[in-house]
Design a protein around this motif. Structure first.
Motif, mmCIF file in Angstrom:
data_model
loop_
_atom_site.group_PDB
_atom_site.id
_atom_site.type_symbol
_atom_site.label_atom_id
_atom_site.label_comp_id
_atom_site.label_asym_id
_atom_site.label_seq_id
_atom_site.Cartn_x
_atom_site.Cartn_y
_atom_site.Cartn_z
ATOM 1 N N LEU A 38 0.828 -1.212 0.000
ATOM 2 C CA LEU A 38 0.000 0.000 0.000
ATOM 3 C C LEU A 38 0.858 1.256 0.000
ATOM 4 O O LEU A 38 0.582 2.223 -0.725
ATOM 5 C CB LEU A 38 -0.913 -0.007 1.229
ATOM 6 N N ARG A 58 2.416 1.723 -3.475
ATOM 7 C CA ARG A 58 1.415 2.151 -4.456
ATOM 8 C C ARG A 58 0.953 3.586 -4.181
ATOM 9 O O ARG A 58 0.677 4.348 -5.112
ATOM 10 C CB ARG A 58 0.228 1.187 -4.450
ATOM 11 N N MET A 59 0.880 3.982 -2.899
ATOM 12 C CA MET A 59 0.507 5.346 -2.557
ATOM 13 C C MET A 59 1.562 6.330 -3.056
ATOM 14 O O MET A 59 1.226 7.373 -3.643
ATOM 15 C CB MET A 59 0.334 5.485 -1.046
ATOM 16 N N PHE A 104 1.244 6.579 -6.799
ATOM 17 C CA PHE A 104 0.043 7.339 -7.159
ATOM 18 C C PHE A 104 0.264 8.836 -6.944
ATOM 19 O O PHE A 104 -0.064 9.655 -7.811
ATOM 20 C CB PHE A 104 -1.143 6.860 -6.318
ATOM 21 N N TYR A 150 -2.492 11.576 -1.139
ATOM 22 C CA TYR A 150 -2.787 10.935 0.140
ATOM 23 C C TYR A 150 -1.591 11.061 1.076
ATOM 24 O O TYR A 150 -0.448 10.836 0.677
ATOM 25 C CB TYR A 150 -3.141 9.470 -0.072
ATOM 26 N N PHE A 197 -5.184 6.052 1.948
ATOM 27 C CA PHE A 197 -5.047 5.463 0.613
ATOM 28 C C PHE A 197 -5.723 4.099 0.536
ATOM 29 O O PHE A 197 -6.246 3.721 -0.512
ATOM 30 C CB PHE A 197 -3.557 5.348 0.263
ATOM 31 N N TYR A 242 -9.132 3.910 -0.779
ATOM 32 C CA TYR A 242 -9.263 4.201 -2.218
ATOM 33 C C TYR A 242 -8.745 3.062 -3.092
ATOM 34 O O TYR A 242 -9.309 2.753 -4.143
ATOM 35 C CB TYR A 242 -8.500 5.496 -2.540
ATOM 36 N N ASP A 243 -7.669 2.414 -2.661
ATOM 37 C CA ASP A 243 -6.929 1.486 -3.515
ATOM 38 C C ASP A 243 -7.427 0.049 -3.364
ATOM 39 O O ASP A 243 -7.327 -0.530 -2.278
ATOM 40 C CB ASP A 243 -5.438 1.551 -3.158
ATOM 41 N N GLY A 250 -6.024 -2.420 -4.761
ATOM 42 C CA GLY A 250 -4.832 -3.265 -4.796
ATOM 43 C C GLY A 250 -4.751 -4.101 -6.058
ATOM 44 O O GLY A 250 -5.623 -4.046 -6.930
ATOM 45 N N ASN A 296 -1.046 -6.339 -12.816
ATOM 46 C CA ASN A 296 0.162 -5.508 -12.755
ATOM 47 C C ASN A 296 1.232 -6.157 -13.614
ATOM 48 O O ASN A 296 1.573 -7.313 -13.415
ATOM 49 C CB ASN A 296 0.681 -5.387 -11.324
#
Length: 239
Positions: free
Chosen positions: A137, A140-141, A144, A197, A203, A206-207, A209, A231
């Motif tokens: 997470l 990825r945050m 993003f 975020y 996050f 929202y995500d 994953g 991915n």
């Protein structure tokens, strides 16, 4: 290996009876948490066989609904470029559209009975242990947020150029209805791209994953499962 073999005379017993080591004996174990990847379970038996022959997860935690039936698509590609020696001619391509919407390319050497597969989808976050989920997470945050900042700079430059055009003398004389709509659209984009975020907790709401497309098929002898992530950086697996 941690039992006192000498004190219990187990060591002497094995010397006298070297074949009394559990060979040809199959044991079923019910446990709340067995790690099939443990080092002690990776070593083979004394007669060269695999220690763990099967693992059944009865928790339901990793269950995937694969009730969606689909037919694979088989095409043949041709290579007309005579200078291209790397791409094979008449290449067989086997594809199916996964539940994520992604077109999945399957191994053309696999035998798929009746050209039929069963599809499912699984959120990888449901399978990750808590520390790994938090780390993914966070990564990825950060990715993003970086993409958001780059896009915000791009949109802001476009908006500034448009505002300059609209405020010019020539621009005021023209019918600027379309330009005004474009300006409103850019302002809307800017308001969205400036959202970043600050915490993983924010996050996480929202995500969704990484999502794993699951394809199950029968090869005429065994059931096979293929898992592909949406991915591109993730590895795919087939068993």
């Amino acid at each position: 290996s941690i039992l006192p073999k000498h004190e219990t005379h187990a060591h002497q017993f094995l010397i006298e009876h070297p074949e009394y080591d559990g060979r040809n004996v199959r044991i079923g174990i019910l446990d709340t948490g067995v790690d099939p990847g443990a080092i002690g379970l990776q070593n083979g038996t004394s007669d060269g066989k695999v220690k763990v022959v099967d693992v059944v997860d009865c928790t339901g935690a990793g269950d995937v609904d694969v009730s969606t039936k689909a037919t694979i698509t088989i095409t043949t590609t041709t290579n007309d470029d005579k200078d291209d020696k790397c791409t094979p001619n008449n290449k067989k391509v086997v594809t199916v559209k996964g539940l994520s919407g992604k077109t999945i390319e399957l191994n053309p050497s696999w035998t798929i009975a009746d050209d039929t597969v069963y599809l499912g989808i699984k959120a990888a976050y449901d399978l990750y242990p808590a520390p790994l989920k938090k780390r993914i997470l966070s990564q990825r945050m950060n990715l993003f947020n970086a993409q958001q900042r780059r896009k915000a700079v791009e949109v802001r430059e476009q908006l500034t150029a448009l505002e300059t055009e609209l405020s010019s003398t020539a621009g005021k004389k023209k019918n600027n209805t379309e330009k005004q709509k474009e300006k409103e659209h850019l302002e809307y984009l800017l308001s969205n791209t400036t959202q970043v975020y600050a915490t993983v907790t924010e996050f996480a709401a929202y995500d969704p994953g990484p999502m794993l497309d699951c394809v199950v098929f029968h090869d005429g002898v065994h059931w096979r499962a293929y898992i592909e992530s949406n991915n591109d950086d993730d590895d795919d697996e087939e068993d």
